[in-house]
Design a protein around this motif. Structure first.
Motif, PDB file in Angstrom:
ATOM      1  N   THR A  82     -14.717 -29.046  42.786  1.00 43.71           N
ATOM      2  CA  THR A  82     -13.297 -29.276  43.037  1.00 43.71           C
ATOM      3  C   THR A  82     -12.813 -28.440  44.215  1.00 43.71           C
ATOM      4  OG1 THR A  82     -12.598 -27.559  41.471  1.00 43.71           O
ATOM      5  CG2 THR A  82     -12.867 -29.806  40.597  1.00 43.71           C
ATOM      6  N   GLU A  83     -11.673 -28.843  44.762  1.00 46.06           N
ATOM      7  CA  GLU A  83     -11.129 -28.151  45.935  1.00 46.06           C
ATOM      8  C   GLU A  83     -10.693 -26.726  45.648  1.00 46.06           C
ATOM      9  OE1 GLU A  83      -6.717 -29.646  46.556  1.00 46.06           O
ATOM     10  OE2 GLU A  83      -7.937 -31.304  45.787  1.00 46.06           O
ATOM     11  N   ASN A  84     -10.238 -26.450  44.428  1.00 42.96           N
ATOM     12  CA  ASN A  84      -9.727 -25.109  44.121  1.00 42.96           C
ATOM     13  C   ASN A  84     -10.742 -24.221  43.406  1.00 42.96           C
ATOM     14  OD1 ASN A  84      -9.428 -26.829  41.875  1.00 42.96           O
ATOM     15  ND2 ASN A  84      -7.810 -25.572  41.010  1.00 42.96           N
ATOM     16  N   ARG A  85     -11.878 -24.774  43.026  1.00 47.55           N
ATOM     17  CA  ARG A  85     -13.023 -24.022  42.488  1.00 47.55           C
ATOM     18  C   ARG A  85     -12.624 -22.987  41.426  1.00 47.55           C
ATOM     19  NH1 ARG A  85     -17.796 -24.874  44.872  1.00 47.55           N
ATOM     20  NH2 ARG A  85     -18.537 -22.770  44.476  1.00 47.55           N
ATOM     21  N   ALA A  86     -11.932 -23.458  40.398  1.00 42.43           N
ATOM     22  CA  ALA A  86     -11.579 -22.585  39.272  1.00 42.43           C
ATOM     23  C   ALA A  86     -12.859 -22.163  38.539  1.00 42.43           C
ATOM     24  CB  ALA A  86     -10.635 -23.323  38.327  1.00 42.43           C
ATOM     25  N   ARG A  87     -12.714 -21.228  37.611  1.00 37.92           N
ATOM     26  CA  ARG A  87     -13.868 -20.674  36.877  1.00 37.92           C
ATOM     27  C   ARG A  87     -13.696 -20.914  35.382  1.00 37.92           C
ATOM     28  NH1 ARG A  87     -17.712 -20.488  39.835  1.00 37.92           N
ATOM     29  NH2 ARG A  87     -18.769 -19.241  38.284  1.00 37.92           N
ATOM     30  N   CYS A  88     -14.777 -21.309  34.732  1.00 40.24           N
ATOM     31  CA  CYS A  88     -14.793 -21.378  33.274  1.00 40.24           C
ATOM     32  C   CYS A  88     -15.141 -19.973  32.785  1.00 40.24           C
ATOM     33  CB  CYS A  88     -15.812 -22.393  32.771  1.00 40.24           C
ATOM     34  SG  CYS A  88     -15.783 -22.582  30.969  1.00 40.24           S
ATOM     35  N   LEU A  89     -14.167 -19.314  32.188  1.00 43.97           N
ATOM     36  CA  LEU A  89     -14.341 -17.920  31.783  1.00 43.97           C
ATOM     37  C   LEU A  89     -14.877 -17.750  30.373  1.00 43.97           C
ATOM     38  CD1 LEU A  89     -11.105 -16.194  33.105  1.00 43.97           C
ATOM     39  CD2 LEU A  89     -13.328 -16.426  34.230  1.00 43.97           C
ATOM     40  N   GLN A  90     -14.592 -18.720  29.513  1.00 46.07           N
ATOM     41  CA  GLN A  90     -14.944 -18.523  28.109  1.00 46.07           C
ATOM     42  C   GLN A  90     -14.990 -19.859  27.389  1.00 46.07           C
ATOM     43  OE1 GLN A  90     -13.080 -15.294  25.672  1.00 46.07           O
ATOM     44  NE2 GLN A  90     -11.941 -16.993  24.774  1.00 46.07           N
ATOM     45  N   VAL A  91     -15.945 -19.975  26.480  1.00 42.46           N
ATOM     46  CA  VAL A  91     -15.966 -21.088  25.530  1.00 42.46           C
ATOM     47  C   VAL A  91     -16.055 -20.482  24.139  1.00 42.46           C
ATOM     48  CG1 VAL A  91     -17.244 -23.075  24.645  1.00 42.46           C
ATOM     49  CG2 VAL A  91     -16.998 -22.744  27.125  1.00 42.46           C
ATOM     50  N   TYR A  92     -15.080 -20.808  23.334  1.00 46.38           N
ATOM     51  CA  TYR A  92     -15.033 -20.409  21.929  1.00 46.38           C
ATOM     52  C   TYR A  92     -15.440 -21.659  21.158  1.00 46.38           C
ATOM     53  CZ  TYR A  92     -12.731 -19.304  17.435  1.00 46.38           C
ATOM     54  OH  TYR A  92     -12.443 -19.094  16.120  1.00 46.38           O
ATOM     55  N   LEU A  93     -16.492 -21.567  20.358  1.00 43.72           N
ATOM     56  CA  LEU A  93     -16.977 -22.732  19.627  1.00 43.72           C
ATOM     57  C   LEU A  93     -17.118 -22.389  18.154  1.00 43.72           C
ATOM     58  CD1 LEU A  93     -17.986 -25.671  19.909  1.00 43.72           C
ATOM     59  CD2 LEU A  93     -20.302 -24.713  20.051  1.00 43.72           C
ATOM     60  N   ARG A  94     -16.319 -23.062  17.333  1.00 45.36           N
ATOM     61  CA  ARG A  94     -16.376 -22.890  15.877  1.00 45.36           C
ATOM     62  C   ARG A  94     -17.224 -24.010  15.306  1.00 45.36           C
ATOM     63  NH1 ARG A  94     -14.229 -19.986  12.102  1.00 45.36           N
ATOM     64  NH2 ARG A  94     -12.692 -18.979  13.438  1.00 45.36           N
ATOM     65  N   GLU A  95     -18.277 -23.619  14.567  1.00 46.70           N
ATOM     66  CA  GLU A  95     -19.182 -24.593  13.966  1.00 46.70           C
ATOM     67  C   GLU A  95     -18.792 -24.889  12.519  1.00 46.70           C
ATOM     68  OE1 GLU A  95     -23.700 -24.830  14.679  1.00 46.70           O
ATOM     69  OE2 GLU A  95     -23.499 -23.835  12.735  1.00 46.70           O
ATOM     70  N   THR A  96     -18.331 -23.880  11.814  1.00 48.43           N
ATOM     71  CA  THR A  96     -17.882 -24.032  10.426  1.00 48.43           C
ATOM     72  C   THR A  96     -16.594 -23.227  10.272  1.00 48.43           C
ATOM     73  OG1 THR A  96     -18.953 -22.064   9.481  1.00 48.43           O
ATOM     74  CG2 THR A  96     -20.316 -24.063   9.679  1.00 48.43           C
ATOM     75  N   PRO A  97     -15.915 -23.349   9.141  1.00 50.98           N
ATOM     76  CA  PRO A  97     -14.696 -22.549   8.945  1.00 50.98           C
ATOM     77  C   PRO A  97     -14.935 -21.043   9.011  1.00 50.98           C
ATOM     78  CG  PRO A  97     -14.734 -24.364   7.396  1.00 50.98           C
ATOM     79  CD  PRO A  97     -16.081 -24.354   8.075  1.00 50.98           C
ATOM     80  N   THR A  98     -16.169 -20.607   8.812  1.00 54.12           N
ATOM     81  CA  THR A  98     -16.437 -19.163   8.790  1.00 54.12           C
ATOM     82  C   THR A  98     -17.376 -18.695   9.898  1.00 54.12           C
ATOM     83  OG1 THR A  98     -18.281 -19.459   7.243  1.00 54.12           O
ATOM     84  CG2 THR A  98     -16.080 -19.049   6.293  1.00 54.12           C
ATOM     85  N   SER A  99     -17.791 -19.574  10.796  1.00 53.88           N
ATOM     86  CA  SER A  99     -18.781 -19.193  11.820  1.00 53.88           C
ATOM     87  C   SER A  99     -18.401 -19.742  13.187  1.00 53.88           C
ATOM     88  CB  SER A  99     -20.162 -19.724  11.430  1.00 53.88           C
ATOM     89  OG  SER A  99     -20.539 -19.246  10.174  1.00 53.88           O
ATOM     90  N   TYR A 100     -18.412 -18.857  14.173  1.00 52.59           N
ATOM     91  CA  TYR A 100     -18.111 -19.281  15.535  1.00 52.59           C
ATOM     92  C   TYR A 100     -18.854 -18.409  16.526  1.00 52.59           C
ATOM     93  CZ  TYR A 100     -14.774 -15.365  15.859  1.00 52.59           C
ATOM     94  OH  TYR A 100     -14.180 -14.126  15.865  1.00 52.59           O
ATOM     95  N   CYS A 101     -18.865 -18.860  17.759  1.00 56.85           N
ATOM     96  CA  CYS A 101     -19.513 -18.134  18.856  1.00 56.85           C
ATOM     97  C   CYS A 101     -18.565 -18.138  20.047  1.00 56.85           C
ATOM     98  CB  CYS A 101     -20.820 -18.836  19.223  1.00 56.85           C
ATOM     99  SG  CYS A 101     -21.647 -18.112  20.654  1.00 56.85           S
ATOM    100  N   ILE A 102     -18.592 -17.069  20.811  1.00 52.94           N
ATOM    101  CA  ILE A 102     -17.863 -17.005  22.075  1.00 52.94           C
ATOM    102  C   ILE A 102     -18.903 -16.815  23.169  1.00 52.94           C
ATOM    103  CG2 ILE A 102     -16.208 -15.724  23.486  1.00 52.94           C
ATOM    104  CD1 ILE A 102     -14.962 -14.800  20.797  1.00 52.94           C
TER     105      ILE A 102
END
Length: 147
Positions: A117-137
Motif C-alpha cells: 500500500t501507499e502508506n505502508r502501515a504496520r501490523c503490530l499485533q494479532v490477538y487470537l482467542r481459540e477457546t473461551p479460556t485460551s488465547y495467543c498474542i
C-alpha cells in the motif's frame, strides 16, 4: 461481538486501528505431545488485528476494515487449516496450525498486504482467542521480514 479489552502494543505511531473478527475453522496438531488436539476438531476463533501508521491513504484510511476481513475471514472461515499448505505444514513444527502459528500467519498475511500500500502501515499485533479460556498474542519483532 462483545467488546473486549486487548493488551496494548506499545508504539509511537499517530494512528492505531483495531479490527475484530471471528471465523470457524477446524485443525489438528500433528505432534504426539498435542494429546487430544492430534484429532481433527474445530473452534470459533476470535481475532483482533492491530494496525498502526503515521499516514492515511488516498481514501483517508490507515487500512480499510473490509480488506482486513477479506484477507482473513474469506481465507480461513469454514476451512480445515491443515489444508492450507501455503501457510501450514505437517512436517515443520513451527508451521503446525497451533494458535501461535495461526496468529503469526494472520499477521504475515496482513503485513504482506500493507507492504503493497501507499502508506505502508504496520501490523503490530494479532490477538487470537481459540477457546473461551485460551488465547495467543503475536507481535512481530521490529525489522524482521516475514514469509
Amino acid at each position: 461481538m462483545m467488546q473486549q479489552i486487548y493488551p496494548v502494543a506499545s508504539h509511537s505511531y499517530a494512528y492505531e486501528l483495531n479490527k475484530d473478527m471471528q471465523f470457524a475453522a477446524a485443525h489438528y496438531v500433528p505432534a504426539e505431545e498435542a494429546g487430544k488436539c492430534r484429532k481433527l476438531h474445530g473452534h470459533t476463533y476470535f481475532a483482533n488485528i492491530t494496525v498502526a501508521g503515521d499516514t492515511l491513504d488516498s481514501a483517508g484510511f490507515l487500512v480499510n476494515f473490509a480488506i482486513l476481513k477479506q484477507l482473513i475471514h474469506e481465507r480461513f472461515d469454514h476451512s480445515v487449516l491443515n489444508d492450507d499448505t501455503e501457510s501450514f505444514s505437517a512436517d515443520e513444527p513451527d508451521r503446525f496450525p497451533t494458535t501461535e502459528a495461526v496468529a503469526r500467519t494472520i499477521c504475515e498475511i496482513v503485513q504482506r498486504h500493507l507492504d503493497g500500500t501507499e502508506n505502508r502501515a504496520r501490523c503490530l499485533q494479532v490477538y487470537l482467542r481459540e477457546t473461551p479460556t485460551s488465547y495467543c498474542i503475536y507481535r512481530p519483532k521490529a525489522g524482521i521480514a516475514h514469509a
